[in-house]
Every structure is written in structure tokens, then in C-alpha cells.
Design a protein around this motif. Structure first.
Motif, mmCIF file in Angstrom:
data_model
loop_
_atom_site.group_PDB
_atom_site.id
_atom_site.type_symbol
_atom_site.label_atom_id
_atom_site.label_comp_id
_atom_site.label_asym_id
_atom_site.label_seq_id
_atom_site.Cartn_x
_atom_site.Cartn_y
_atom_site.Cartn_z
ATOM 1 N N VAL A 267 0.933 -1.114 -0.193
ATOM 2 C CA VAL A 267 0.005 -0.142 0.015
ATOM 3 C C VAL A 267 0.799 1.367 -0.117
ATOM 4 O O VAL A 267 1.443 1.387 0.817
ATOM 5 N N PRO A 268 0.635 2.119 -0.842
ATOM 6 C CA PRO A 268 1.481 3.293 -1.034
ATOM 7 C C PRO A 268 1.388 4.405 0.253
ATOM 8 O O PRO A 268 0.288 4.165 0.804
ATOM 9 N N LEU A 269 2.333 5.094 0.739
ATOM 10 C CA LEU A 269 2.267 6.028 1.837
ATOM 11 C C LEU A 269 1.207 7.022 1.600
ATOM 12 O O LEU A 269 0.495 7.248 2.804
ATOM 13 N N ALA A 270 1.043 7.331 0.314
ATOM 14 C CA ALA A 270 -0.146 8.572 0.031
ATOM 15 C C ALA A 270 -1.434 7.690 0.261
ATOM 16 O O ALA A 270 -2.176 8.513 0.923
ATOM 17 N N GLU A 271 -1.663 6.575 0.399
ATOM 18 C CA GLU A 271 -2.893 5.996 0.531
ATOM 19 C C GLU A 271 -3.238 5.908 2.058
ATOM 20 O O GLU A 271 -4.328 6.086 2.501
ATOM 21 N N LEU A 272 -2.186 5.651 2.524
ATOM 22 C CA LEU A 272 -2.157 5.486 4.072
ATOM 23 C C LEU A 272 -2.369 6.846 4.572
ATOM 24 O O LEU A 272 -3.315 7.069 5.594
ATOM 25 N N ALA A 273 -1.996 7.709 4.197
ATOM 26 C CA ALA A 273 -2.071 9.169 4.466
ATOM 27 C C ALA A 273 -3.344 9.506 4.441
ATOM 28 O O ALA A 273 -4.225 10.378 5.193
ATOM 29 N N ALA A 274 -3.781 9.437 3.166
ATOM 30 C CA ALA A 274 -5.362 9.852 2.899
ATOM 31 C C ALA A 274 -6.390 8.933 3.736
ATOM 32 O O ALA A 274 -7.481 9.570 4.238
ATOM 33 N N GLU A 275 -6.010 7.636 4.119
ATOM 34 C CA GLU A 275 -6.757 6.933 5.179
ATOM 35 C C GLU A 275 -6.783 7.656 6.529
ATOM 36 O O GLU A 275 -7.848 7.877 6.933
#
Length: 922
Positions: free
Chosen positions: A469-477
Motif C-alpha cells: 500500500v503506498p504511503l499516500a494511500e495510508l495518509a489519505a486513510e
């Protein structure tokens, strides 16, 4: 009976018969639950333990299948689904690993003979290498960790046997252990002593030489002090090394170092500076829970452990643990003394004796003492070494001011990590390459976590277990869900999406209301008002929230939220009408209880008639003055916050009434900065109220607060404004009260003549309105300022009249103030013995009333007649107590003056005490 065996081949037995729990992966799932038996293990954590980085695309579904099969074999009541994951719901004693841990803990607390039996019982649970038959990265790491625990237990058993005089019977076992770990100095020392006791001194010395040679060649280091000292004693044929004596005990109690540890460079440097100062290092590391206090202390301790060759001692004092039971210093000292070789039956009973023995044992040694999670300085002081070669690290959530004052502790307050440190933490957990590949996303994760160490650690763990999972996706979550995107089973009281999903609508509302409640935490009665439900219902909801780690229960039936959790809860606030009604209820609870407390403390004050509380709000019952003082002290921060909440809601009468309810309490405890704050708010509120009395009294009380703080221009400005308003509205009682406060204000400025004029005017006006209690207060002030001007006969006459009125009308506060004045007058007129008597009677009353502010003044005055009578020890005793109170109250000028009096006690007359006195309230 079902039992789980991890210390050997992974197996489950029912009434002694082995049952089949499935293939290797399924056994790994069971092992992952068993190591945390009785606790919830999240699904993500189970996946990480079973597959690590190699989780298949449908790992969650596969895991569910394994769990379903295990529930079929063991039963739904054993493998249980819980909020956020699964748990092995069994008594931990049926898992051999947990029995091993329990036996080891009991052995460490027992005397040597009992310990030997317990160590042997614990080691007897091992049937081979731990978790045999369970594959995977997690199992391998767990196996290594458990093998180290087994090694330490074997070492502890050998130490206990050696202390009991064994030697030759240990040689064979120690030969094998020394061969397994040839650089382990602890085992080397045990083997050398056993050989020496077996009559094989030459072999003992030869083994020492071999160990030393390998240490030098492979590590570039000489043996530690303990092993060198043992070698010297063997060479000297020290008779104390015979079977009747034990080898030198070198405790190594530090828990494992935090890893990976990043950042805190400045803080580590400050600890280094404190250590190199050449004195005992008492570094009181403070900060909120989860900020990294223990991590920092252990990181520094492990980096400097070689500077303390005589041992490292560690104790968790549990000052802020959820169970609310701090470790008594007696118990901590008992553990230290036995760790240093004292036989349990030789540990003294009294705390003072234990502390003295501890300091004696480390007097000629270099020992590091780590005192983690301390609650108070009293808990810490007995545990401090008195030897400059030793060091002490203290962590706790409070500043431990008296530790700083009395022992020169170097306080180190921890804040959130710097941006660079936060990035380094992510890189250490996720790898430099992954963080560098998405720098903007990494920065956003850091910002969303507020650079809070534990929140960052949880976020890093989420990313680590989801490498695709990209860090950007984790940040968005995390940005979309807030803290509910974080796990709840990690120790951080964080909010989980799945925790909230399992709450009912009413429970969610209660959680949201707790996020907006005034004050740092909340007691059950206030929470009941906040929710508008019954105490039973509220207690049940709080228990549910505690169970899912959304609130933390603290001593005294109080409940607190971590700041991050509270911030999230506030985002869930209900609709405005419901929110406003809840805040009105809780503010009404604080107001009406505070007014009831104030009536107990000062029954002669003008009554305040608030509006009835909101429906369903019941003030907390307060039976007497002591209960009132205790409640006001415990809830003071909440009362200030309640006033702020009332101001935000434009409840102007409530703002004013809360300020009025706190006057007596602020006077008794010397909280004049808080008095200034609440009356500034009250004056703003009074401008919106039609009754001119509110503005008159707001100006007066605000002026009095300024006067107490030495802000003379502001004081007289507000007091004259109050007097002008009172005269314009023909408010005689308010005029009297303001004249009295002007007397105090001018007296504080040193103008005793003008102060006397105002005091006399106050007496006249109080007589006109027939207020005998406050007439007595003004008479006392008149006597005081007359005495200050040298008219002692007039002074004594007025103070005696004041004393009679106070006693007639049962006004102990005024009686105490007047006795204090008479003490000062007697001392100034050479009647020193009578002065001592008056001061002591005043002091007894102040202590009964809980008036520590005035008690400090009286103790200050008491020292002078004692000194005049040649009673130097009694003068010193009074001034030392006064000094302590002045320091607690932040009265720095008074404290410095009394310190000089103490310094000059035997050389020159002490300086004269300053003026003081109470003031009326209306």
C-alpha cells in the motif's frame, strides 16, 4: 483440562492427551494467540505473525478459515471473536509460557532457597526448543527471545545456588554453559567461582585468562569490574569466597533497549551533560503518557551501562498505571536490596532503615538506578543513591518540583518529536528507500500524527504490515478517518474505527460529549450531569469506553482521555442543541456544587442565589468543610474550564457566580493568579448584566487580586471604580467592603496611614448596616494598621474587640486572623510569651480551616518571638515550615526573606514579617 505447550514442540493437550490442531500455518495462528492468551490480537497482527512480508493476496480469508477450524477443534468459548480481533480466552496458567513467566517473577521476589525451587520448576516446563514445528519469521524471532529468557533463568538459578554455597556440583553444567557463550561474563564469573570452590583454582584462573584473551581479541575490551574483582579475590585466596559466601552480586535489571530508537539527540546530550557534572544525576524526565520517557531513559541507560560496572537497577514505580497503585518505596527498596545480595530475612522493616542500607551498599560502587513512572518525589527520594559515582534516572508525568528543590534534579521535559526526528522514526521502521520514494506522503503522515512518538509508531506498523500500500494511500486513510484508522491493541489510547463501530449510538454520543467536557479529565458525578442520564448508566458507558481503550480510568473514580483521542472525540460532537444542553448541565453541576462548598467554607458571606440547575443535575453532596476543600482542590481546573465554557456560551450570570464561588478557596490556598483570571472574566460578564452590584463587586474583587499580586496601580484603579459605583448606587455594604480592600491595597504599598483611614471607614459603614462579622474583620484591620504605625494600645483595643465579635458570631476565619494580629502586637511590645500563645492558637485554627496561605504567614511571625526568647530551635522549626509553604505557593519574595532569616538565625536579628490579613466578601 486443556493445556497449551509452547516451550518445546507446539502442542495442545486435553486431560493429558495430545490433540491435533491442524497443519503448520494453523499451529502458527494458535501460537500467535497463545503468547497473548487472554488478550485481543488484531487480525492485521495475526496476519503479520503468520506470514510476515509474504502474506498471500487472500490472507485475511485464509486466516478466517484457520480460525474457524481452530474454533471447531477447541470450541467457540476458547477461540473467541472480540472487538478488533480474536483472543484465546483461557486462564493464562494453562499456557506453559505464562506459567514459566509467573514462576520466574515469583522466584525473583523470593529468598534464595525458595527461589531455587521456583527456578527449577520454571525451567522444568521446557521440553526442548520453544515453538518447535511452528515456521515463519515471527516464530523464529519469538523462539530467539524465549531462548534468551530461558538462558537468563538458568543464570539466575546458578546465582541463587552459588549464594547458598554450592560450587562443585555446578561445574559440569557451567562447563557446558560457558562453552555455549564463551564471552558471557556473568557465566564466566559463575564458572570461575564454582571451579575455585571445587578445589580447581588453577582451572578457574586459566578460564579467566581465556575469557580475557577472547574479550580483548574479539571485542577490544577488558573484562568488567565484577569479573576482574572476582579474579583478584581468587588470586588472593579470599576466604570469603568459600562455600559459606556468595560471589559479588552485580544486578543487570535494565529491560531490553528500545529498538529502533531514533531522535532525541538534544535530550540525550542534556543527559550526558548532567552525568559529566560530577554529581549524582537525578534526571526527572517528564512528559505526557506515550511521549517516550521510558524509551529515552532506557536508550541512555544502555548506551552508558559500561560506565556502571557494579550494576544497573530498574523499577517501574507505576505512578500513572491504570490500576492506580503506585509501588511503595519500601517494596522497591526490598527488590533493590535483594538484587544487591542482601538476604531477604536481613532486609530491615522500616523505610528509613531500608533506604540507609541501600545507600550503604552502593556507597563504594558505580551503579545506575532507573526509576520509571514515578508519581511523587516522596516515592523517589528513598531510592536515590548517595554516592556521586552512581546515577539516577527518574521518569514521570509530573515535574516533581520538590525533587528539583531538595536534590538538585535536572528536569528534562519531553515534547513531540521534531520533524527530522519524526521522519527518522518512519525511516527506521519502514526503510529509507520507502520513505524517500514518497517524501510528501511521509510528511503528511508525520503531520497527521502530530509528531507524537507512539502515534507515529502505530502508523509505521500499519505501513510495515501493508508493504504494497503506498504511503499516500495510508495518509489519505488517516486524513479521512482521523485516529480511528489506528489500532486499539497497541497501548496507545487511540481511537479505532472498529472500536467505534461496535458502540451503540448512545455510547458514541457519550464518548463525543466527553471530548468537549471542560477540564483535563472528569469524575463520575460530572460525567453523569454531562450525559443527562443516571449514575448507573453513565458508569456502565464509561466502563465500555474503558474496555475499548477510549478512556482511561484513574484513581478517585476519574476518567481521562489521551489528547489525541479527545481531539478525535470532539469531532463527533452531537447537534448543537444537544451539545449546548450537555454543556449547560455539566457547568450547572460545577456551579451549584462550588456554591455549596463555598457556603460551608464561609457561611457569613452574602448569599448567592443562582438559577435552578438544569433538570436532572444534582450537585455533589459535601458534608463538611474538609469535604468542601477537598472537592474544590480536586476540581479546581475544571471550575476554571467551566467558567470559560460558560463565557463561550454567553451565560454571563454563571460566569460571575463561578468567580464568586471561588474567592474563599483562592484566599485559603494563595491562588491569586487564578483569582485574577476568573474576575477578569467576571467583569466582562458583569457588563452584560443589569444588576449594578455585579459590576461593583467584580471591580472590587479584581482590584483585590491585583493588590495581592503587587500590581498596585491596577488594584487602586479597580477599587476606586468599585467605590464610585457603590456610592452612586447607595450600596453601603459594598462601600464598606471596598474600603476594607482599599486598606489592604494601601497597606501592601506601604502606606499604613492611608490603609488605617480606609479600615476605620469600613468599621463605620459595617456598623451602619449591622454586619457584625465583617465589622470584626474591619476592626482587626484597624488594629493591625494602628500597630504598624506604632499605636499599640489602640491596636490591641481594636483587635480584642474584633476577637470578641468573631467568637460571638462563630467566625473562625476572622478569629484566626485576629489572633495572628495580637501575636504580632505582643511581639512588638516585648510580650513574647503571649505572642507565642496567640500565634499558636491562630495556627491551629488555620490548619483546621485548611488555610495554608495564612498558616505560612503565621509560622513566619511565630519564629520572631521564639527567637526573642532564645528558643532558636523552635524559631528554626517554624521558619522551615513557613519556607516550605511559601515555596509551594510560589511566594518567592517571602521565601527568600525567610531563607535569609534561617541563614542569619545565630548571627543577627531576623527581619520583620510583612503585613497580611483576610478580606470580606459580598
Amino acid at each position: 483440562m486443556i493445556e497449551f505447550h509452547l516451550l518445546g514442540g507446539m502442542a495442545v493437550t486435553v486431560d493429558g492427551a495430545v490433540i491435533d490442531v491442524g497443519p503448520a500455518r494453523q499451529r502458527c495462528v494458535l501460537a500467535a494467540l497463545a503468547v497473548d492468551a487472554g488478550r485481543v490480537v488484531s487480525v492485521d497482527r495475526l496476519i503479520g505473525r503468520v506470514w510476515a512480508q509474504d502474506a498471500p493476496p487472500h490472507a485475511r480469508a485464509t486466516l478466517m478459515s484457520y480460525l474457524s477450524r481452530l474454533r471447531g477443534v477447541l470450541g467457540d468459548a476458547v477461540v473467541v471473536r472480540r472487538t478488533g480481533g480474536y483472543a484465546l480466552q483461557v486462564d493464562r496458567s494453562v499456557v506453559d509460557l505464562h506459567r514459566f513467566h509467573d514462576l520466574c517473577a515469583r522466584a525473583r521476589a523470593a529468598d534464595d532457597r525458595q527461589a531455587v525451587a521456583l527456578w527449577r520448576q520454571a525451567l522444568g516446563l521446557w521440553r526442548g526448543e520453544a515453538l518447535t514445528g511452528v515456521d515463519g519469521e515471527w516464530a523464529a524471532g519469538e523462539r530467539d527471545r524465549l531462548d534468551q529468557e530461558r538462558w537468563e533463568a538458568e543464570c539466575d538459578l546458578a546465582d541463587a545456588l552459588l549464594r547458598l554455597g554450592h560450587g562443585e556440583d555446578l561445574v559440569a553444567d557451567l562447563t557446558a554453559r560457558a562453552g555455549r557463550r564463551p564471552l558471557d561474563e556473568r557465566v564466566a564469573g559463575q564458572y570461575v567461582l564454582a571451579l575455585h570452590r571445587a578445589g580447581r583454582t588453577a582451572d578457574a584462573l586459566a578460564h579467566y585468562r581465556r575469557v580475557r584473551q577472547r574479550l580483548v581479541e574479539e571485542l577490544g575490551a577488558e573484562p568488567g569490574a565484577a569479573l576482574r574483582e572476582l579474579h583478584r579475590r581468587v588470586l588472593d585466596a579470599d576466604p570469603a569466597l568459600g562455600a559459606s559466601a556468595a560471589t559479588a552480586v552485580v544486578p543487570r535489571q535494565l529491560p531490553a533497549p528500545p529498538g529502533p530508537f531514533t531522535g532525541r539527540v538534544a535530550e540525550l546530550a542534556r543527559l550526558d551533560e548532567a552525568r559529566t557534572a560530577g554529581t549524582v544525576l537525578i534526571s526527572a524526565i517528564g512528559g505526557a503518557g506515550g511521549i517516550g520517557k521510558t524509551w529515552l531513559a532506557l536508550a541512555w541507560a544502555h548506551r552508558h551501562a559500561d560506565e556502571f560496572p557494579d550494576g544497573q537497577l530498574f523499577v517501574d514505580l507505576r505512578g500513572f498505571s491504570p490500576d492506580g497503585r503506585p509501588v511503595p518505596p519500601e517494596a522497591a527498596l526490598s527488590g533493590f536490596l535483594t538484587a544487591l545480595g542482601t538476604a531477604p530475612d536481613r532486609v530491615p522493616a522500616a523505610l528509613e532503615d531500608r533506604s540507609a542500607l541501600f545507600r550503604s551498599l552502593v556507597a563504594d560502587r558505580r551503579v545506575l538506578v532507573v526509576l520509571d513512572n514515578a508519581a511523587t518525589a516522596d516515592q523517589v527520594v528513598p531510592l536515590l543513591p548517595g554516592n556521586p559515582a552512581c546515577a539516577a534516572l527518574v521518569t514521570g508525568r509530573t515535574r516533581l518540583a520538590s525533587l528539583i528543590d531538595r536534590h538538585g534534579a535536572r528536569h528534562l521535559n519531553l515534547d513531540v518529536l521534531s520533524p527530522d526526528e519524526a521522519r527518522a522514526l518512519l525511516a527506521a521502521r519502514l526503510g529509507d528507500r520507502r520513505v524517500a520514494a514518497e517524501p510528501d506522503a511521509a510528511d503528511e503522515l508525520i503531520a497527521l500524527c502530530g509528531r507524537y512518538p507512539l502515534a507515529l509508531s502505530i502508523t509505521a506498523r500499519q505501513a510495515h504490515t501493508r508493504p504494497a500500500v503506498p504511503l499516500a494511500e495510508l495518509a489519505a486513510e488517516l486524513r479521512d478517518l482521523g485516529l480511528e484508522a489506528l489500532d486499539h491493541d497497541t497501548g496507545l489510547p487511540a481511537v479505532l474505527s472498529w472500536s467505534l463501530r461496535d458502540l451503540t449510538g448512545e455510547q458514541r454520543t457519550a464518548f463525543a460529549l466527553l471530548g468537549i467536557a471542560p477540564g483535563p479529565d472528569i469524575g463520575l458525578p460530572a460525567a453523569t450531569a454531562l450525559t443527562g442520564r443516571s449514575p448507573t448508566w453513565t458508569r456502565a458507558v464509561l466502563r465500555v469506553l474503558e474496555d475499548v481503550s477510549l478512556v482511561e480510568r484513574r484513581p478517585g473514580n476519574r476518567y481521562a482521555m489521551h489528547d489525541l483521542v479527545r481531539a478525535y472525540a470532539a469531532t463527533l460532537a452531537p447537534p448543537e442543541p444537544q451539545r449546548r444542553a450537555a454543556l449547560e448541565r455539566v457547568v450547572d453541576f460545577y456551579l451549584h456544587t462550588a456554591l455549596a462548598a463555598d457556603r460551608l467554607l464561609d457561611p457569613h458571606a452574602s448569599p448567592i442565589r443562582p438559577d435552578p440547575p438544569a433538570p436532572g443535575v444534582h450537585p455533589h453532596p459535601l458534608p463538611d468543610q474538609a469535604a468542601a476543600l477537598a472537592w474544590l482542590d480536586a476540581e479546581h481546573a475544571h471550575l476554571l474550564a467551566a467558567q470559560h465554557t460558560a463565557a463561550a456560551g454567553h451565560r454571563h450570570r454563571v460566569v460571575w457566580q463561578l468567580a464568586r464561588a471561588l474567592i474563599d478557596f483562592h484566599q485559603r490556598t494563595g491562588r491569586f493568579h487564578d483569582e485574577l483570571v476568573v474576575w477578569r472574566a467576571a467583569l466582562d460578564a458583569a457588563e452584560h448584566l443589569p444588576d449594578p452590584a455585579t459590576r461593583i463587586r467584580a471591580h472590587r474583587n479584581l482590584g483585590s487580586a491585583h493588590a495581592r499580586l503587587g500590581r498596585h496601580e491596577e488594584a487602586t484603579t479597580h477599587l476606586h471604580r468599585s467605590l464610585d459605583l457603590a456610592e452612586r448606587h447607595h450600596a453601603t455594604t459594598d462601600q464598606a467592603a471596598t474600603h476594607y480592600d482599599l486598606a489592604l491595597a494601601w497597606g501592601a504599598r506601604g502606606d499604613d496611614r492611608r490603609a488605617l483611614d480606609h479600615a476605620r471607614r469600613a468599621v463605620e459603614l459595617y456598623r451602619q448596616v449591622d454586619r457584625p462579622v465583617w465589622e470584626a474583620v474591619a476592626l482587626n484591620a484597624t488594629g493591625w494598621y494602628a500597630a504598624r504605625l506604632g499605636d499599640h494600645d489602640t491596636a490591641r483595643e481594636h483587635c480584642r474587640a474584633a476577637l470578641a465579635l468573631n467568637r460571638e458570631h462563630h467566625h473562625p476565619d476572622g478569629e484566626a486572623d485576629t489572633l495572628d494580629s495580637l501575636g504580632w502586637i505582643d511581639h512588638r511590645t516585648g510580650r513574647h510569651r503571649e505572642a507565642v500563645g496567640h500565634y499558636h492558637r491562630a495556627l491551629d485554627l488555620y490548619r483546621t480551616l485548611g488555610n495554608t496561605y495564612m498558616a505560612a504567614n503565621t509560622l513566619d511571625g511565630l519564629g520572631h518571638p521564639h527567637l526573642a526568647l532564645g528558643e532558636h530551635d523552635l524559631a528554626r522549626e517554624a521558619w522551615r515550615e513557613a519556607l516550605a509553604l511559601y515555596r509551594e505557593q510560589g511566594r518567592d519574595d517571602d521565601a527568600e526573606r525567610v531563607r535569609r532569616q534561617l541563614d542569619d538565625l545565630d548571627r543577627r536579628p531576623a527581619t520583620d514579617p510583612g503585613g497580611r490579613g483576610a478580606r470580606p466578601r459580598a
